[in-house]
Design a protein around this motif. Structure first.
Motif, PDB file in Angstrom:
ATOM      1  N   LEU A 273     -11.102 -59.933  26.469  1.00  0.00           N
ATOM      2  CA  LEU A 273     -10.062 -60.286  25.503  1.00  0.00           C
ATOM      3  C   LEU A 273     -10.218 -61.732  25.033  1.00  0.00           C
ATOM      4  O   LEU A 273     -10.062 -62.033  23.841  1.00  0.00           O
ATOM      5  N   ILE A 274     -10.536 -62.614  25.977  1.00  0.00           N
ATOM      6  CA  ILE A 274     -10.733 -64.030  25.636  1.00  0.00           C
ATOM      7  C   ILE A 274     -11.893 -64.181  24.647  1.00  0.00           C
ATOM      8  O   ILE A 274     -11.793 -64.909  23.651  1.00  0.00           O
ATOM      9  N   ASP A 275     -12.989 -63.484  24.927  1.00  0.00           N
ATOM     10  CA  ASP A 275     -14.155 -63.553  24.026  1.00  0.00           C
ATOM     11  C   ASP A 275     -13.781 -63.070  22.624  1.00  0.00           C
ATOM     12  O   ASP A 275     -14.194 -63.659  21.623  1.00  0.00           O
ATOM     13  N   LYS A 276     -12.998 -62.001  22.566  1.00  0.00           N
ATOM     14  CA  LYS A 276     -12.610 -61.442  21.266  1.00  0.00           C
ATOM     15  C   LYS A 276     -11.767 -62.445  20.477  1.00  0.00           C
ATOM     16  O   LYS A 276     -12.012 -62.694  19.287  1.00  0.00           O
ATOM     17  N   VAL A 277     -10.777 -63.047  21.148  1.00  0.00           N
ATOM     18  CA  VAL A 277      -9.864 -63.968  20.462  1.00  0.00           C
ATOM     19  C   VAL A 277     -10.590 -65.257  20.070  1.00  0.00           C
ATOM     20  O   VAL A 277     -10.433 -65.757  18.949  1.00  0.00           O
ATOM     21  N   PHE A 278     -11.406 -65.797  20.982  1.00  0.00           N
ATOM     22  CA  PHE A 278     -12.128 -67.038  20.679  1.00  0.00           C
ATOM     23  C   PHE A 278     -13.196 -66.821  19.608  1.00  0.00           C
ATOM     24  O   PHE A 278     -13.600 -67.777  18.936  1.00  0.00           O
TER      25      PHE A 278
ATOM     26  N   TYR B  50      -2.997 -56.599  18.601  1.00  0.00           N
ATOM     27  CA  TYR B  50      -3.901 -57.650  18.130  1.00  0.00           C
ATOM     28  C   TYR B  50      -4.881 -57.086  17.103  1.00  0.00           C
ATOM     29  O   TYR B  50      -5.115 -57.698  16.051  1.00  0.00           O
ATOM     30  N   ASP B  51      -5.474 -55.929  17.394  1.00  0.00           N
ATOM     31  CA  ASP B  51      -6.454 -55.337  16.479  1.00  0.00           C
ATOM     32  C   ASP B  51      -5.806 -55.003  15.136  1.00  0.00           C
ATOM     33  O   ASP B  51      -6.404 -55.249  14.075  1.00  0.00           O
TER      34      ASP B  51
ATOM     35  N   PHE C  17      -5.088 -58.354  13.369  1.00  0.00           N
ATOM     36  CA  PHE C  17      -6.302 -59.032  12.901  1.00  0.00           C
ATOM     37  C   PHE C  17      -6.871 -58.362  11.650  1.00  0.00           C
ATOM     38  O   PHE C  17      -7.451 -59.027  10.786  1.00  0.00           O
ATOM     39  N   SER C  18      -6.684 -57.069  11.549  1.00  0.00           N
ATOM     40  CA  SER C  18      -7.149 -56.366  10.339  1.00  0.00           C
ATOM     41  C   SER C  18      -6.387 -56.846   9.108  1.00  0.00           C
ATOM     42  O   SER C  18      -6.833 -56.676   7.981  1.00  0.00           O
ATOM     43  N   LYS C  19      -5.220 -57.472   9.343  1.00  0.00           N
ATOM     44  CA  LYS C  19      -4.412 -58.032   8.256  1.00  0.00           C
ATOM     45  C   LYS C  19      -4.492 -59.562   8.257  1.00  0.00           C
ATOM     46  O   LYS C  19      -3.595 -60.243   7.744  1.00  0.00           O
ATOM     47  N   LYS C  20      -5.550 -60.105   8.873  1.00  0.00           N
ATOM     48  CA  LYS C  20      -5.836 -61.557   8.881  1.00  0.00           C
ATOM     49  C   LYS C  20      -4.782 -62.368   9.632  1.00  0.00           C
ATOM     50  O   LYS C  20      -4.446 -63.486   9.257  1.00  0.00           O
ATOM     51  N   ILE C  21      -4.253 -61.799  10.720  1.00  0.00           N
ATOM     52  CA  ILE C  21      -3.299 -62.511  11.582  1.00  0.00           C
ATOM     53  C   ILE C  21      -3.842 -62.477  13.009  1.00  0.00           C
ATOM     54  O   ILE C  21      -4.208 -61.406  13.507  1.00  0.00           O
ATOM     55  N   SER C  22      -3.895 -63.638  13.653  1.00  0.00           N
ATOM     56  CA  SER C  22      -4.410 -63.699  15.019  1.00  0.00           C
ATOM     57  C   SER C  22      -3.371 -64.310  15.950  1.00  0.00           C
ATOM     58  O   SER C  22      -2.660 -65.248  15.572  1.00  0.00           O
ATOM     59  N   PHE C  23      -3.268 -63.775  17.161  1.00  0.00           N
ATOM     60  CA  PHE C  23      -2.395 -64.339  18.200  1.00  0.00           C
ATOM     61  C   PHE C  23      -3.083 -64.118  19.545  1.00  0.00           C
ATOM     62  O   PHE C  23      -4.122 -63.455  19.626  1.00  0.00           O
ATOM     63  N   ALA C  24      -2.534 -64.666  20.601  1.00  0.00           N
ATOM     64  CA  ALA C  24      -3.126 -64.513  21.936  1.00  0.00           C
ATOM     65  C   ALA C  24      -2.363 -63.447  22.720  1.00  0.00           C
ATOM     66  O   ALA C  24      -1.200 -63.667  23.085  1.00  0.00           O
ATOM     67  N   PRO C  25      -2.969 -62.268  22.979  1.00  0.00           N
ATOM     68  CA  PRO C  25      -2.295 -61.223  23.761  1.00  0.00           C
ATOM     69  C   PRO C  25      -2.000 -61.695  25.191  1.00  0.00           C
ATOM     70  O   PRO C  25      -2.777 -62.451  25.788  1.00  0.00           O
TER      71      PRO C  25
ATOM     72  N   LYS D  17       7.261 -56.634  11.560  1.00  0.00           N
ATOM     73  CA  LYS D  17       7.318 -55.241  11.096  1.00  0.00           C
ATOM     74  C   LYS D  17       6.360 -54.353  11.881  1.00  0.00           C
ATOM     75  O   LYS D  17       6.668 -53.222  12.227  1.00  0.00           O
ATOM     76  N   MET D  18       5.153 -54.896  12.174  1.00  0.00           N
ATOM     77  CA  MET D  18       4.178 -54.131  12.973  1.00  0.00           C
ATOM     78  C   MET D  18       4.754 -53.782  14.343  1.00  0.00           C
ATOM     79  O   MET D  18       4.591 -52.677  14.836  1.00  0.00           O
ATOM     80  N   ILE D  19       5.417 -54.765  14.949  1.00  0.00           N
ATOM     81  CA  ILE D  19       6.008 -54.558  16.273  1.00  0.00           C
ATOM     82  C   ILE D  19       7.085 -53.465  16.203  1.00  0.00           C
ATOM     83  O   ILE D  19       7.134 -52.541  17.032  1.00  0.00           O
ATOM     84  N   LYS D  20       7.947 -53.574  15.215  1.00  0.00           N
ATOM     85  CA  LYS D  20       9.017 -52.578  15.047  1.00  0.00           C
ATOM     86  C   LYS D  20       8.442 -51.172  14.831  1.00  0.00           C
ATOM     87  O   LYS D  20       8.981 -50.191  15.331  1.00  0.00           O
ATOM     88  N   ASN D  21       7.340 -51.103  14.080  1.00  0.00           N
ATOM     89  CA  ASN D  21       6.711 -49.800  13.801  1.00  0.00           C
ATOM     90  C   ASN D  21       6.048 -49.190  15.027  1.00  0.00           C
ATOM     91  O   ASN D  21       5.766 -47.990  15.057  1.00  0.00           O
ATOM     92  N   ASN D  22       5.753 -50.037  16.038  1.00  0.00           N
ATOM     93  CA  ASN D  22       5.068 -49.545  17.241  1.00  0.00           C
ATOM     94  C   ASN D  22       6.041 -49.176  18.361  1.00  0.00           C
ATOM     95  O   ASN D  22       5.606 -48.763  19.442  1.00  0.00           O
TER      96      ASN D  22
END
Length: 472
Positions: free
Chosen positions: A98-103, A419-420, A423-431, A466-471
């Motif tokens: 996960l760290i490798d993916k985010v970094f 996260y995936d 990121f597909s919508k150009k938003i990144s955070f740390a899980p 909105k993504m969170i609410k939809n999940n």
């Protein structure tokens, strides 16, 4: 019940009702002690007791020389994150993947970068740093080609010691060793006080870089439960100390929870490690980024046994890419210097001189004031955005400084999967799973708010909500 006690509680209750009805709002100044005394026609001591009662409930906060103000805590609508009680039988699931993916997103300029703990360029004094660069280029007869002392640039060590005002002269330039950033300092400290197979106590959740350093050295991390306001559970730590070879904690504006450990807890922590003769590596890189009225003391201030190894750097407030850090290693200084000689011989001289010049001539205090002001404004913005756009059962930390916000979401949310999608919508955070060696914090995330606040940032937080609410 004595009459005075009834009076001060009555006054405290009246002010509490004004805060709850938002007649008094966050940031409003309460009447001065003298004014309140006349207003309520009571003794000065009664008013002091009433204000202290409100402060003990975190409804107001005192600012020396300015008075009492309605605190941010009084207005919060979302709960604090939970304290996770980890058991030895927890399932291990190391977060390297996960760290490798985010970094891997660090160079993506088209992504809203909530993930990485790096301040935005607009926060940094780039023009003044360039001026310091030119000053160094003009003054360097050797063009920066000569070796520095292994301990580090004397000019820089002297400036750092002078800027370490919070330690009130307890360290000098001779106590410091220059390193290649804070993580290099932490790694060297761990190497100096442990051997493979030893156990190291860390906070939980813990900054993932510390976990990786522990693993790389063949050590075992022991995660200690941590409260989002008060920090380490010292009783839980005390149980583990007989089996621990070192501690590694971020006591001021912890990454990721953002807490500022109270002074009495810091004193108690230092007393504990002294009693058990266990070194404490104290990562204090966020210490200057406080929201209150003064820079909080590090544990190093209370250290009489030279067991606290105090780590700092310029990476979070001045120049991330320069990789200039330091450590005051106490009784382990000679060992740290020997290790550095074997690893790197010395630090690069040019960037050390640039930072030293900036500390001497760049109005560092002015820069920090502006930096803190921007960070605090961003914190209020992101707190408001999360409250507005995220589900009502979201739990949110209450950082006292730094630029990290920790969120605990509905149990049904997996932030690794989220996260995936983000990121597909150009938003990144740390899980959240990045911050434990166990399969923990799967419904949590860390957001960096040390970035330039724009309409896009606001809109992306709304989209994330909105993504969170939809999940769910």
């Amino acid at each position: 019940m004595p009459k005075k006690e009834v009076l001060y509680l009555k006054i405290a209750k009246a002010i509490t009702e004004q805060i709850q009805s938002e007649t008094l709002q966050f940031g409003d100044r309460l009447p001065s002690l003298r004014s309140a005394q006349k207003l309520h026609n009571v003794s000065l001591n009664t008013i002091k007791q009433a204000y202290m009662e409100l402060e003990s409930r975190s409804l107001v906060e005192s600012r020396p020389k300015f008075g009492y103000f309605v605190s941010q805590t009084s207005q919060r609508k979302l709960a604090l994150p939970s304290v996770v009680n980890l058991k030895g039988s927890e399932i291990k699931k190391t977060p390297e993947d996960l760290i490798d993916k985010v970094f891997g997103t660090i160079s993506n300029t088209d992504v809203t970068q909530f993930a990485l703990g790096i301040p935005g360029k607009s926060f940094l004094p780039l023009a003044k740093l360039k001026k310091s660069m030119l000053n160094v280029v003009k003054s360097k007869n050797d063009s920066g080609t000569n070796y520095e002392p292994v301990q580090g640039n004397e000019y820089l060590r002297r400036e750092i010691a002078q800027w370490s005002l919070v330690l009130e002269g307890k360290i000098t330039e001779d106590d410091l060793v220059i390193t290649s950033g804070a993580m290099n300092a932490i790694y060297n400290c761990l190497m100096a006080v442990t051997k493979p197979g030893d156990s190291v106590a860390v906070e939980s959740p813990v900054y993932f870089g510390i976990l990786q350093a522990i693993q790389l050295l063949g050590l075992k991390a022991v995660e200690i439960p941590t409260h989002p306001i008060y920090g380490l559970d010292l009783d839980a730590l005390k149980e583990q100390l007989p089996k621990i070879s070192a501690c590694c904690f971020v006591t001021n504006f912890n990454n990721p929870l953002g807490f500022q450990m109270p002074d009495d807890k810091k004193k108690e922590l230092v007393q504990l490690i002294t009693d058990y003769n266990v070194p404490l590596i104290e990562d204090d890189i966020y210490g200057n980024l406080y929201f209150g009225t003064e820079r909080p003391k590090p544990c190093k201030f209370y250290d009489e046994a030279d067991l606290v190894m105090w780590v700092g750097s310029v990476s979070k407030a001045l120049a991330p890419g320069y990789r200039v850090g330091w450590v005051a290693p106490g009784k382990f200084k000679d060992k740290i210097i020997r290790q550095k000689l074997l690893q790197t011989v010395c630090s690069p001289s040019f960037y050390s001189d640039v930072i030293a010049d900036f500390l001497e001539h760049g109005r560092y205090d002015h820069h920090l004031r502006m930096f803190r002001k921007k960070l605090y404004s961003n914190y209020l913005q992101i707190q408001k955005a999360v409250t507005t756009y995220f589900p009502d059962n979201t739990k949110i930390s209450e950082p006292k400084g730094g630029f990290m916000l920790w969120l605990e979401l509905d149990k049904r949310i997996c932030t690794e999967n989220l996260y995936d999608e983000a990121f597909s919508k150009k938003i990144s955070f740390a899980p959240g799973r990045m911050f434990s060696q166990y399969n923990q914090y799967g419904n949590c995330m860390r957001l960096n708010y040390g970035l330039e606040w724009t309409d896009r940032v606001e809109n992306d937080l709304e989209r994330l909500g909105k993504m969170i609410k939809n999940n769910i």
